[in-house]
Motif scaffolding. Structure first.
Motif, PDB file in Angstrom:
ATOM      1  N   PHE A 115       0.833  -1.205   0.000  1.00 53.12           N
ATOM      2  CA  PHE A 115       0.000   0.000   0.000  1.00 53.12           C
ATOM      3  C   PHE A 115       0.869   1.257   0.000  1.00 53.12           C
ATOM      4  N   PHE A 116       1.907   1.262   0.849  1.00 53.31           N
ATOM      5  CA  PHE A 116       2.781   2.436   0.918  1.00 53.31           C
ATOM      6  C   PHE A 116       3.767   2.508  -0.256  1.00 53.31           C
ATOM      7  N   MET A 117       3.985   1.393  -0.939  1.00 53.75           N
ATOM      8  CA  MET A 117       4.901   1.383  -2.079  1.00 53.75           C
ATOM      9  C   MET A 117       4.204   1.682  -3.408  1.00 53.75           C
ATOM     10  N   ILE A 118       2.876   1.696  -3.430  1.00 57.07           N
ATOM     11  CA  ILE A 118       2.138   1.972  -4.676  1.00 57.07           C
ATOM     12  C   ILE A 118       2.494   3.369  -5.205  1.00 57.07           C
ATOM     13  N   TYR A 119       2.512   4.353  -4.340  1.00 54.05           N
ATOM     14  CA  TYR A 119       2.782   5.729  -4.784  1.00 54.05           C
ATOM     15  C   TYR A 119       4.182   5.882  -5.385  1.00 54.05           C
ATOM     16  N   PRO A 120       5.250   5.428  -4.688  1.00 52.72           N
ATOM     17  CA  PRO A 120       6.579   5.515  -5.316  1.00 52.72           C
ATOM     18  C   PRO A 120       6.674   4.692  -6.612  1.00 52.72           C
ATOM     19  N   ALA A 121       6.029   3.535  -6.651  1.00 52.26           N
ATOM     20  CA  ALA A 121       6.044   2.723  -7.876  1.00 52.26           C
ATOM     21  C   ALA A 121       5.327   3.451  -9.006  1.00 52.26           C
ATOM     22  N   HIS A 122       4.241   4.120  -8.679  1.00 51.73           N
ATOM     23  CA  HIS A 122       3.497   4.915  -9.658  1.00 51.73           C
ATOM     24  C   HIS A 122       4.406   5.998 -10.247  1.00 51.73           C
ATOM     25  N   LYS A 123       5.119   6.719  -9.389  1.00 53.41           N
ATOM     26  CA  LYS A 123       6.025   7.771  -9.852  1.00 53.41           C
ATOM     27  C   LYS A 123       7.178   7.197 -10.672  1.00 53.41           C
ATOM     28  N   LEU A 124       7.710   6.053 -10.255  1.00 51.75           N
ATOM     29  CA  LEU A 124       8.787   5.409 -11.006  1.00 51.75           C
ATOM     30  C   LEU A 124       8.317   5.017 -12.404  1.00 51.75           C
ATOM     31  N   LEU A 125       7.103   4.542 -12.513  1.00 59.85           N
ATOM     32  CA  LEU A 125       6.561   4.160 -13.822  1.00 59.85           C
ATOM     33  C   LEU A 125       6.320   5.380 -14.711  1.00 59.85           C
ATOM     34  N   HIS A 126       6.083   6.540 -14.130  1.00 62.56           N
ATOM     35  CA  HIS A 126       6.027   7.774 -14.930  1.00 62.56           C
ATOM     36  C   HIS A 126       7.413   8.079 -15.510  1.00 62.56           C
ATOM     37  N   PHE A 127       8.435   7.804 -14.722  1.00 63.76           N
ATOM     38  CA  PHE A 127       9.804   8.119 -15.118  1.00 63.76           C
ATOM     39  C   PHE A 127      10.307   7.217 -16.245  1.00 63.76           C
ATOM     40  N   MET A 128       9.929   5.950 -16.242  1.00 64.55           N
ATOM     41  CA  MET A 128      10.469   4.974 -17.200  1.00 64.55           C
ATOM     42  C   MET A 128      10.350   5.431 -18.666  1.00 64.55           C
ATOM     43  N   PRO A 129       9.185   5.872 -19.144  1.00 64.47           N
ATOM     44  CA  PRO A 129       9.108   6.306 -20.546  1.00 64.47           C
ATOM     45  C   PRO A 129       9.883   7.595 -20.826  1.00 64.47           C
ATOM     46  N   LEU A 130      10.234   8.317 -19.774  1.00 65.83           N
ATOM     47  CA  LEU A 130      10.963   9.576 -19.936  1.00 65.83           C
ATOM     48  C   LEU A 130      12.452   9.415 -19.637  1.00 65.83           C
ATOM     49  N   PHE A 131      12.923   8.176 -19.577  1.00 65.49           N
ATOM     50  CA  PHE A 131      14.309   7.907 -19.201  1.00 65.49           C
ATOM     51  C   PHE A 131      15.298   8.610 -20.120  1.00 65.49           C
ATOM     52  N   SER A 132      14.991   8.706 -21.392  1.00 62.58           N
ATOM     53  CA  SER A 132      15.911   9.368 -22.322  1.00 62.58           C
ATOM     54  C   SER A 132      16.018  10.873 -22.049  1.00 62.58           C
ATOM     55  N   TYR A 133      15.084  11.420 -21.282  1.00 61.29           N
ATOM     56  CA  TYR A 133      15.111  12.839 -20.902  1.00 61.29           C
ATOM     57  C   TYR A 133      15.657  13.033 -19.492  1.00 61.29           C
ATOM     58  N   ARG A 134      16.284  12.021 -18.931  1.00 63.46           N
ATOM     59  CA  ARG A 134      16.679  12.045 -17.515  1.00 63.46           C
ATOM     60  C   ARG A 134      17.560  13.231 -17.131  1.00 63.46           C
ATOM     61  N   LYS A 135      18.349  13.743 -18.063  1.00 67.80           N
ATOM     62  CA  LYS A 135      19.196  14.900 -17.747  1.00 67.80           C
ATOM     63  C   LYS A 135      18.380  16.179 -17.611  1.00 67.80           C
ATOM     64  N   SER A 136      17.182  16.185 -18.180  1.00 71.50           N
ATOM     65  CA  SER A 136      16.308  17.358 -18.095  1.00 71.50           C
ATOM     66  C   SER A 136      15.267  17.232 -16.995  1.00 71.50           C
ATOM     67  N   LEU A 137      15.274  16.111 -16.287  1.00 73.64           N
ATOM     68  CA  LEU A 137      14.300  15.889 -15.215  1.00 73.64           C
ATOM     69  C   LEU A 137      14.838  16.389 -13.887  1.00 73.64           C
ATOM     70  N   ARG A 138      13.956  16.982 -13.105  1.00 70.01           N
ATOM     71  CA  ARG A 138      14.287  17.428 -11.755  1.00 70.01           C
ATOM     72  C   ARG A 138      13.279  16.804 -10.796  1.00 70.01           C
ATOM     73  N   PHE A 139      13.806  16.201  -9.750  1.00 69.19           N
ATOM     74  CA  PHE A 139      12.957  15.558  -8.754  1.00 69.19           C
ATOM     75  C   PHE A 139      12.965  16.390  -7.480  1.00 69.19           C
ATOM     76  N   SER A 140      11.825  16.423  -6.817  1.00 66.46           N
ATOM     77  CA  SER A 140      11.750  17.113  -5.539  1.00 66.46           C
ATOM     78  C   SER A 140      10.660  16.472  -4.687  1.00 66.46           C
ATOM     79  N   ILE A 141      10.757  16.713  -3.400  1.00 62.86           N
ATOM     80  CA  ILE A 141       9.733  16.241  -2.463  1.00 62.86           C
ATOM     81  C   ILE A 141       9.111  17.476  -1.844  1.00 62.86           C
ATOM     82  N   GLU A 142       7.815  17.610  -2.053  1.00 63.33           N
ATOM     83  CA  GLU A 142       7.079  18.739  -1.495  1.00 63.33           C
ATOM     84  C   GLU A 142       6.111  18.215  -0.440  1.00 63.33           C
ATOM     85  N   LYS A 143       5.771  19.061   0.501  1.00 63.80           N
ATOM     86  CA  LYS A 143       4.805  18.653   1.528  1.00 63.80           C
ATOM     87  C   LYS A 143       3.448  19.255   1.204  1.00 63.80           C
ATOM     88  N   GLN A 144       2.450  18.393   1.209  1.00 63.92           N
ATOM     89  CA  GLN A 144       1.086  18.853   0.991  1.00 63.92           C
ATOM     90  C   GLN A 144       0.335  18.681   2.309  1.00 63.92           C
TER      91      GLN A 144
END
Length: 181
Positions: A57-86
């Protein structure tokens, strides 16, 4: 290139409406999927793997975000990751791309988690009937997480096929070639 349209689902719908829609989706998906599973499977339910369920249950969210990243792997140098608090306590992983990408690739990146994780959860519920209640909860939770992605896809589908998508502080800009070039 000029901006055809700027999309910001958070501003357009508001946090409260998105949360309400997400909650409705979670309840609806759980109700329908769980009832359908119980029509076809009469095996008794088991709660032996509850700690594993909590971990997944707690790993679904990070896995979801990782799966967003996979198709954009070739753009990895242009990607910026951050953790924000909501809501001042809930960590939200944010991924921003700092160069325009093809609309088709962006839509694909938005849909990959929805398709793959939901498919895995549905197959899991069918293959392991004693744990169908866990899989139903996980599927409903993940569908609720996917709401924003699906709202963006809804807006992007109606944009020109050759458009490029660029993320800015205002939201997602749909860029199209200028007519006088």
């Amino acid at each position: 290139m000029h901006c055809w349209k700027t999309i910001n689902v958070q501003k357009q719908y508001g946090h409260d409406r998105i949360f309400l829609l997400s909650t409705i989706i979670v309840i609806s998906v759980f109700s329908v999927f769980y009832i359908v599973l119980n029509i076809f499977k009469e095996d008794p339910l088991s709660d032996h793997l509850f700690p594993l369920f909590l971990l997944v249950f707690f790993m679904i969210y990070p896995a979801h975000k990782l799966l967003h990243f996979m198709p954009l792997f070739s753009y990895r140098k242009s990607l910026r990751f951050s953790i924000e608090k909501q809501y001042s306590f809930l960590p939200v992983l944010s991924m921003r791309i700092h160069e325009p990408i093809l609309k088709s690739r962006y839509v694909f990146a938005l849909l990959v988690p929805f398709i793959l994780l939901n498919l895995v959860l549905i197959i899991g519920a069918i293959m392991f009937p004693p744990f169908r209640h866990y899989f139903s909860i996980l599927l409903a939770y993940h569908c609720g997480l996917c709401l924003i992605d699906l709202l963006y896809v809804k807006h992007l589908i109606h944009s020109p096929k050759t458009a490029l998508i660029e993320e800015t502080d205002k939201g997602f800009e749909i860029l199209v070639p200028s007519s006088n070039q």
